[in-house]
Design a protein around this motif. Structure first.
Motif, short mmCIF file in Angstrom:
data_model
loop_
_atom_site.label_atom_id
_atom_site.label_comp_id
_atom_site.label_asym_id
_atom_site.label_seq_id
_atom_site.Cartn_x
_atom_site.Cartn_y
_atom_site.Cartn_z
N ASP A 167 51.72 -36.51 20.94
CA ASP A 167 53.06 -36.29 21.46
C ASP A 167 53.36 -34.79 21.48
OD1 ASP A 167 55.80 -36.16 21.99
OD2 ASP A 167 56.33 -37.70 20.53
N ASP A 185 56.03 -33.36 21.93
CA ASP A 185 57.34 -33.03 21.36
C ASP A 185 57.33 -33.00 19.83
OD1 ASP A 185 58.52 -32.80 23.87
OD2 ASP A 185 58.90 -34.95 23.98
N ARG A 186 56.16 -33.09 19.21
CA ARG A 186 56.05 -33.11 17.74
C ARG A 186 55.12 -32.00 17.24
NH1 ARG A 186 55.39 -39.36 15.88
NH2 ARG A 186 57.21 -40.15 16.96
N GLY A 205 51.89 -33.51 17.99
CA GLY A 205 51.77 -34.26 16.75
C GLY A 205 51.46 -35.72 17.03
N THR A 232 49.47 -33.10 12.88
CA THR A 232 49.78 -32.02 13.82
C THR A 232 48.50 -31.49 14.45
OG1 THR A 232 51.61 -31.38 12.38
CG2 THR A 232 50.95 -29.79 14.06
#
Length: 174
Positions: free
Chosen positions: A25, A27-28, A48, A54
């Motif tokens: 993702d 956005d992580r 992430g 991460t």
């Protein structure tokens, strides 16, 4: 040249596949702990997973930089040399974390569970790869490359938990 990260964001089908089953993702990108590379090279979280792991770019440059993955359990490993190589790994073997022996046989066993839940996984994967303009290696080739990176150049990329000065444990046993 267009950034591959931009292409992932713009290609819904690829983005959805990478989110699941790829567990990736964009956005992580924030890691839950303060960390640094033992070498002092730059470290940039850019994606992430759902379990608090991460993906980091290492060093200076763009998407061609080495990619280190750190899980939320204090383990880490360099897993790809550049974003295209990482995306090939996530597309071909989204269960890569479970491939501790780096073999296609091990991967096939893990794939069975995914295919039970996602019967059209191969079709979705192929469409995602096409949308990203990536040629997919075989499962055996992607795992051999993962092993080569983890056990070769990856030994020079040690992630350290900054507050205690302690290195993360290896994600893969050598």
């Amino acid at each position: 040249m267009t950034s591959l990260i931009t292409v992932v964001r713009e290609q819904d089908e690829a983005s959805r596949f990478l989110a699941w089953p790829g567990d990736f993702d964009l956005d992580r990108g924030d890691h839950v702990e303060e960390v640094h590379l033992a070498s002092g090279a730059a470290l940039e979280g850019f994606a992430g997973d759902g379990a608090g792991g991460t993906f980091f770019f290492c060093g200076e440059g763009g998407e061609e930089r080495p990619v280190l993955y750190a899980d939320s359990e204090g383990r880490a490993a360099l897993i790809a040399l550049g974003l295209p190589e990482l995306l090939q790994l996530l597309l071909v073997a989204p269960w890569w974390r479970g491939c501790q022996a780096f073999t296609a046989e091990e991967s096939h066993k893990l794939a069975v569970e995914y295919l039970e839940d996602i019967p059209d996984l191969v079709t979705r994967r192929n469409r995602a790869a096409a949308a990203l303009g990536l040629v997919l290696p075989t499962e055996g080739d992607v795992l051999a490359r993962l092993q080569e990176v983890v056990l070769g150049v990856g030994k020079d990329f040690v992630l350290v938990f900054t507050p205690e000065g302690e290195p993360y444990d290896p994600l893969f046993e050598s």
